[in-house]
Write an enzyme that holds these catalytic residues in place. Structure first.
Site, mmCIF file in Angstrom:
data_model
loop_
_atom_site.group_PDB
_atom_site.id
_atom_site.type_symbol
_atom_site.label_atom_id
_atom_site.label_comp_id
_atom_site.label_asym_id
_atom_site.label_seq_id
_atom_site.Cartn_x
_atom_site.Cartn_y
_atom_site.Cartn_z
ATOM 1 N N GLU A 74 18.485 -17.279 -6.920
ATOM 2 C CA GLU A 74 17.840 -15.807 -7.134
ATOM 3 C C GLU A 74 17.574 -15.943 -8.792
ATOM 4 O OE1 GLU A 74 17.121 -13.236 -6.262
ATOM 5 O OE2 GLU A 74 17.411 -11.594 -7.772
ATOM 6 N N ASN A 84 -1.857 2.123 5.449
ATOM 7 C CA ASN A 84 -0.965 1.043 5.093
ATOM 8 C C ASN A 84 -0.626 0.180 6.602
ATOM 9 O OD1 ASN A 84 1.036 -0.401 4.288
ATOM 10 N ND2 ASN A 84 2.656 1.164 3.901
ATOM 11 N N GLY A 85 -0.652 -1.215 6.348
ATOM 12 C CA GLY A 85 -0.360 -1.940 7.415
ATOM 13 C C GLY A 85 -1.574 -3.124 7.680
ATOM 14 N N HIS A 101 18.645 -36.784 -5.579
ATOM 15 C CA HIS A 101 18.033 -37.199 -4.138
ATOM 16 C C HIS A 101 16.603 -36.953 -4.089
ATOM 17 C CE1 HIS A 101 21.975 -38.217 -2.710
ATOM 18 N NE2 HIS A 101 22.367 -36.949 -2.859
ATOM 19 N N CYS A 157 0.747 -1.335 -0.243
ATOM 20 C CA CYS A 157 -0.087 -0.020 0.093
ATOM 21 C C CYS A 157 0.753 1.353 0.109
ATOM 22 C CB CYS A 157 -0.925 0.099 1.109
ATOM 23 S SG CYS A 157 -1.851 -1.331 1.334
ATOM 24 N N GLU A 174 8.798 -15.044 -10.391
ATOM 25 C CA GLU A 174 8.140 -13.908 -10.049
ATOM 26 C C GLU A 174 7.767 -13.082 -11.458
ATOM 27 O OE1 GLU A 174 9.996 -10.831 -7.733
ATOM 28 O OE2 GLU A 174 12.106 -11.166 -8.770
ATOM 29 N N LYS A 187 13.887 -14.768 -9.882
ATOM 30 C CA LYS A 187 13.661 -13.878 -10.974
ATOM 31 C C LYS A 187 12.904 -14.276 -11.993
ATOM 32 C CE LYS A 187 14.655 -11.179 -9.497
ATOM 33 N NZ LYS A 187 15.091 -10.641 -8.404
ATOM 34 N N LYS A 230 6.473 -4.009 -4.084
ATOM 35 C CA LYS A 230 8.016 -3.701 -3.934
ATOM 36 C C LYS A 230 8.722 -3.672 -2.792
ATOM 37 C CE LYS A 230 11.872 -2.290 -6.027
ATOM 38 N NZ LYS A 230 12.604 -3.566 -6.520
ATOM 39 N N TRP A 233 -2.781 -2.837 -1.570
ATOM 40 C CA TRP A 233 -2.326 -4.253 -1.955
ATOM 41 C C TRP A 233 -3.322 -5.024 -1.124
ATOM 42 C CZ3 TRP A 233 0.292 -8.212 0.526
ATOM 43 C CH2 TRP A 233 0.919 -9.233 -0.372
ATOM 44 N N ARG A 287 5.459 0.201 -5.900
ATOM 45 C CA ARG A 287 4.989 -0.653 -4.802
ATOM 46 C C ARG A 287 4.309 -1.753 -5.094
ATOM 47 N NH1 ARG A 287 6.633 2.696 -0.315
ATOM 48 N NH2 ARG A 287 5.411 1.678 1.020
HETATM 49 C C1 F6R Z 1 12.415 -10.047 -5.764
HETATM 50 C C2 F6R Z 1 12.512 -8.988 -4.680
HETATM 51 C C3 F6R Z 1 11.991 -9.216 -3.359
HETATM 52 C C4 F6R Z 1 12.874 -8.410 -2.293
HETATM 53 C C5 F6R Z 1 12.226 -8.815 -0.834
HETATM 54 C C6 F6R Z 1 12.941 -8.040 0.173
HETATM 55 O O1 F6R Z 1 12.900 -9.511 -6.894
HETATM 56 O O2 F6R Z 1 12.593 -7.890 -5.064
HETATM 57 O O3 F6R Z 1 12.182 -10.639 -2.982
HETATM 58 O O4 F6R Z 1 14.172 -8.777 -2.209
HETATM 59 O O5 F6R Z 1 10.779 -8.563 -0.845
HETATM 60 O O6 F6R Z 1 13.000 -6.450 -0.289
HETATM 61 P P1 F6R Z 1 14.005 -5.583 0.564
HETATM 62 O O7 F6R Z 1 15.153 -5.891 -0.169
HETATM 63 O O8 F6R Z 1 13.545 -4.333 0.021
HETATM 64 O O9 F6R Z 1 14.121 -5.840 1.968
#
Ligand code: F6R
Length: 602
Positions: free
Chosen positions: A479, A99-100, A502, A2, A486, A483, A597, A73, A27
């Protein structure tokens, strides 16, 4: 997650709110709304979907000098117009954005609001109905707002308007981020300075459990004990150009392309004129005394921490544990005698990481936050800070923050290692390695056409995929898999190459894409063996190796740098493959479904 904006004292409130909400789009959200008041009339407009749809729904007569806006959100209740914010009281006097997560909303509803008709399924509505309830009992709006905030458990950032007094916005925060911005004849609120940077660069931070009354020329802060306190503003150094897409179709591709420049910026910022590494001395001394280092993070930042573990252990000999923040805070292991905590976070606002920081602070232990966002919550609340210097990262899928986090952990490891007389730390010419990394990244970024074809060949029409590797290649596999999954929505797993046999190898069938990283000096032959195993079961294998270990059939060959730092280069093709896989499948690359985000709820 949010996002909140608000403004008081500017006749252009509607446009400023919409512009601010657009800047918070990154976000992640699924509905949005604004409330605007012009002294005589007020307007509430809410829509499901993108800000563009909200904008289209706002008629030309909507105007006013004050208002609040929100991107939601969904947590409690589906993304619908009723559940979008601003939420309002039954008598339509109070309007509130939040927000929260209010954890005791059902209890509050049952205790105080059994006679109130609710219009939404949100936890938020309880807050605004409570203000109305207390106001009807004779309290002033400020008293009712304070009373409500005191009763609420959980996390919140609130902006609230009382239609009967449109000269004030009522503000409060606990755990969720919220800033006040100061303008000339107007003031604003926002979840993130980026949202209002075109209006002002003067911001005032708010602490948990504070309440603020915002007017167009003043702001009054009450601390958690209800004392009126003074707090000055600080300047936010953010160039509005940095948050534009420029000539790119998507932020993600722009941010991928920026990585070589980020490596150079980190080099400039963390090395002095004699090419000596430059890190705050007190931080280096504190960390050098630790008997164990805990890296706490989530998602991509957690994956960067895994690479950091190797760098720090190799250069300092201090053991490192990397922990998922949402697990660590509530199941804290027995800590070592002299632990040192590193919080890795692109946004500096992640609620899961923050709850650990709060607990660690209660134990009086030293903490370092490595983040992209100076003055963010984690930055402000930790003992030491290091900035990523990656520039604003807007695409939900993190790219340049990941590589910057690895580079900064290398800087830190070298500084602490040198302090501890580690030969390995002294021998690593990190400045040179970062320059090599920038070149290696650039070579990959220049191979977009080839990577686009490979993305088509390997991932189109696939439901499942694997990334495999050993050592730091395994860290990168995790990672790379995140990517791809997601943003393409292909179910992808990152796996230790030797572990597949395994159990998980039973998922490999004719055509299953398996991407293998071969950059680890100790195990490249073993991983080649694992490739044969999956090929024998029908897998379609794509190999990413570096020039030292390459074979003729490898499709992607990287330039070679110090093996601990190879992830800086090897992740780049995986980011680009994910980008094109997502694009080709018609997905929203920058704002993938269900994701946010800045994850400001636990
Ligand atoms: C994936 C991504 C998330 C963030 C995670 C932590 O591409 O961006 O997995 O890495 O939500 O966020 P931060 O780094 O802002 O603490």
């Amino acid at each position: 997650m949010c996002g909140i904006v608000g403004i008081i004292g500017n006749n252009n409130a509607k446009d400023i709110l919409i512009d601010g909400l657009k800047k918070l789009e990154y976000r992640g959200y699924d509905s949005a709304g604004i409330f605007v008041n012009n002294g005589q009339e007020d307007f509430l407009v809410k829509e499901v979907g993108k800000i563009k749809e909200l904008e289209n729904a706002i008629s030309s007569n909507v105007n006013g000098a004050m208002g609040i806006g929100h991107t939601r959100w969904a947590t409690h209740g589906k993304p619908t117009v009723e559940n979008a914010h601003p939420q309002f009281s039954e008598d339509e006097r109070f309007y509130l954005v939040h927000n929260g997560v209010i954890t005791n909303y059902e209890e509050l509803k049952n205790t105080y609001l059994s006679n109130v008709k609710f219009a939404s399924q949100t936890d938020t509505e309880v807050a605004v109905q409570l203000v109305s309830y207390f106001s009807k009992q004779g309290m002033s709006t400020l008293e009712a707002f304070k009373k409500t905030v005191n009763l609420i458990k959980g996390s919140y950032a609130f902006g609230m308007v009382d239609k009967k007094n449109p000269d004030e916005i009522f503000v409060a925060k606990n755990k969720s981020p919220l800033l006040i911005g100061l303008g000339d004849g107007f003031n604003v609120i926002c979840s993130d300075a980026m949202a209002m940077i075109e209006q002002t660069n003067q911001f005032v931070e708010l602490m948990d459990k504070e309440v603020v009354v915002l007017e167009k020329n003043s702001y009054t802060i009450f601390d958690k004990d209800d004392n009126e306190i003074q707090r000055n503003s600080y300047t936010v150094d953010l160039d509005p150009d940095d948050i534009s897409k420029g000539t790119y179709e998507h932020y993600m591709l722009k941010e991928i392309d920026e990585q070589p420049a980020v490596m150079r910026k980190i080099s400039e910022s963390y090395f002095d004129n004699n090419d000596d590494v430059k890190v705050e001395e007190k931080l280096v001394n504190d960390m050098a005394q630790a008997d164990r280092i805990y890296i706490v993070a989530a998602g991509t930042s957690y994956h960067a921490g895994l690479v950091g573990k190797t760098l720090i252990e190799e250069m300092t000999d201090i053991p490192v544990d990397v922990k998922v923040a949402s697990e660590f805070g509530y199941h804290m292991p027995k800590l070592s005698k002299h632990p040192f905590f590193i919080f890795l976070s692109q946004s500096g606002e992640t609620a899961d990481s923050r709850q650990v920081l709060v607990k660690v602070k209660e134990l009086n232990l030293p903490t370092l936050t490595i983040t992209n966002v100076k003055d963010s919550t984690l930055w402000r609340e930790s003992t030491y800070q290091m900035q990523l210097f990656a520039g604003p990262e807007i695409a939900v899928a993190s790219t340049k923050a990941y590589t910057a986090q690895i580079a900064i952990q290398a800087v830190l490891a070298k500084a602490v290692g040198e302090k501890m007389n580690s030969q390995k730390a002294k021998e690593l010419d990190l400045k040179e390695e970062l320059a090599l990394a920038a070149n290696g990244m650039q070579s990959m970024v220049d191979e977009k056409e080839m990577l686009k074809k490979l993305a088509h060949e390997f991932f189109i029409n696939q439901a499942h995929a694997f990334y495999i590797g050993r050592g730091v290649d395994y860290d990168v596999s995790l990672e790379a898999a995140l990517k791809l999954k997601e943003i393409s929505y292909i179910h992808t797993e990152g796996f230790a190459a030797g572990e597949l046999k395994h159990g998980t190898i039973s998922l490999i069938e004719e055509g299953t894409p398996v991407v293998a990283f071969i950059n680890d000096p100790n195990t490249s032959e073993h991983t080649r063996g694992n490739i044969k195993e999956v090929q024998a079961r029908g897998a379609n294998v794509l190999v990413i190796s570096n020039e030292k270990y390459k074979q003729d059939s490898d499709q992607i060959v990287l330039s070679s740098i110090n093996e601990m730092l190879e992830p800086l280069i090897s992740i780049i093709p995986a980011q680009i493959l994910a980008y094109y896989a997502s694009l080709e499948r018609g997905n929203d690359v920058d704002q993938p479904r269900n994701l946010a985000k800045s994850v400001t709820v636990e």
